[in-house]
Design a protein around this motif. Structure first.
Motif, PDB file in Angstrom:
ATOM      1  N   ARG A 101      93.962   6.532 -34.354  1.00  0.00           N
ATOM      2  CA  ARG A 101      92.862   7.365 -33.858  1.00  0.00           C
ATOM      3  C   ARG A 101      91.550   6.612 -34.044  1.00  0.00           C
ATOM      4  N   TYR A 103      87.438   6.708 -34.194  1.00  0.00           N
ATOM      5  CA  TYR A 103      86.293   7.580 -34.458  1.00  0.00           C
ATOM      6  C   TYR A 103      85.075   6.850 -33.901  1.00  0.00           C
TER       7      TYR A 103
ATOM      8  N   TRP B  34      94.578  10.484 -25.800  1.00  0.00           N
ATOM      9  CA  TRP B  34      93.616  11.242 -25.001  1.00  0.00           C
ATOM     10  C   TRP B  34      92.366  11.468 -25.841  1.00  0.00           C
ATOM     11  N   TYR B  35      91.204  11.286 -25.197  1.00  0.00           N
ATOM     12  CA  TYR B  35      89.908  11.539 -25.824  1.00  0.00           C
ATOM     13  C   TYR B  35      89.089  12.428 -24.900  1.00  0.00           C
ATOM     14  N   GLN B  36      88.181  13.170 -25.499  1.00  0.00           N
ATOM     15  CA  GLN B  36      87.232  13.999 -24.746  1.00  0.00           C
ATOM     16  C   GLN B  36      85.829  13.460 -25.004  1.00  0.00           C
ATOM     17  N   GLN B  37      85.071  13.198 -23.937  1.00  0.00           N
ATOM     18  CA  GLN B  37      83.716  12.686 -24.091  1.00  0.00           C
ATOM     19  C   GLN B  37      82.731  13.645 -23.438  1.00  0.00           C
ATOM     20  N   PRO B  43      83.389   9.356 -27.371  1.00  0.00           N
ATOM     21  CA  PRO B  43      84.695  10.004 -27.206  1.00  0.00           C
ATOM     22  C   PRO B  43      85.190  10.609 -28.507  1.00  0.00           C
ATOM     23  N   GLU B  44      85.842  11.761 -28.385  1.00  0.00           N
ATOM     24  CA  GLU B  44      86.455  12.443 -29.529  1.00  0.00           C
ATOM     25  C   GLU B  44      87.962  12.498 -29.305  1.00  0.00           C
ATOM     26  N   PHE B  45      88.711  12.124 -30.334  1.00  0.00           N
ATOM     27  CA  PHE B  45      90.172  12.093 -30.252  1.00  0.00           C
ATOM     28  C   PHE B  45      90.738  13.482 -29.994  1.00  0.00           C
ATOM     29  N   TYR B  48      97.758  11.956 -29.675  1.00  0.00           N
ATOM     30  CA  TYR B  48      98.387  10.637 -29.639  1.00  0.00           C
ATOM     31  C   TYR B  48      99.892  10.765 -29.391  1.00  0.00           C
ATOM     32  N   TYR B  90      87.395  13.328 -19.610  1.00  0.00           N
ATOM     33  CA  TYR B  90      88.636  13.191 -20.377  1.00  0.00           C
ATOM     34  C   TYR B  90      89.164  11.775 -20.149  1.00  0.00           C
TER      35      TYR B  90
END
Lengths: 114, 116
Positions: A101, A103, B34-37, B43-45, B48, B90
């Protein structure tokens, strides 16, 4: 408070200037430190990464990590208009449930004008 | 070679609609993220996958979000009953090996979701 803090700028410099970008973090478990570049309407692309503390140089780019201060930096020498983008710092651990992950900081928007 | 592709590139949904976002990772890549921005943010996780196994979904913001990768290649992120706060880009990323090895994550261009 977010785990990774980054000044969003914007930062505007003339061509040829030295650019300094930085991030601070709070999680001492971070071991991988990355800098991504993101152009508008594109996904981030990896510029450089460093494991643990130290410096790394790649052409005009130098990454520094100071784990004692929880502070990382990216320096861009001889900046070019093509360097204009958003620069994101990112970090990850090397063990545990959060493996892989990333950050991210919120990104610093850089403009290099001719 | 082809990079990570995502579709659609843009999606407009009315509040309450369900949406499905697709990610085609680089062929042979084991890991998929996948991340959200959100606008003006990093981006935020979200989640996985290692092959078809979803090993970490702790970043999914609510039970309206669901992701799958049934055959270990293409992945779909589904958002049910969309809300305005779901508006974001996304991003999907893939890497060659499992997450216990550090590998570069290659990002797709993202899907920009706007919920009206």
């Amino acid at each position: 408070q977010k785990e990774v803090e980054q000044d969003p700028g914007p930062l505007s410099v003339p061509e040829g200037a030295i650019v300094s970008l930085n991030c601070t973090y709070s999680n001492s478990a971070f071991q991988y430190f990355m800098w991504y570049r993101q152009y508008s309407r594109k996904g981030p692309e990896l510029l450089m990464y460093t494991y643990s503390s130290g410096n790394k140089e790649d052409g005009r780019f130098t990454a520094q990590v100071d784990k004692s201060s929880k502070y990382i930096s990216l320096f861009i020498r001889d900046s070019q208009p093509s360097d204009s983008a958003t620069y994101l710092c990112a970090m990850s651990t090397d063990r545990g449930s959060t493996l892989g992950r990333l950050y991210f900081g919120r990104g610093t928007q850089l403009t290099v004008w001719p | 070679g082809a990079g990570v592709s995502q579709s659609p590139r843009y999606k407009v949904a009315k509040r309450g609609q369900d949406v499905a976002l697709r990610c085609d990772p680089i062929s042979g890549h084991v890991s998929l993220f996948w991340y959200q921005q959100a606008l003006g943010q990093g981006p935020e996780f979200l989640t996985y996958f290692q092959n078809e196994a979803q090993l970490d979904k702790s970043g999914l913001p609510s039970d309206r979000f669901f992701a799958e990768r049934p055959e270990g290649s293409v992945s779909t992120l589904k958002i049910q009953r969309t809300q305005q706060e779901d508006s974001a880009v996304y991003l999907c990323a893939s890497s060659l090996r499992a997450a216990d090895h550090f590998d570069e994550q290659f990002f797709g261009p993202g899907t920009r979701l706007t919920v009206l």
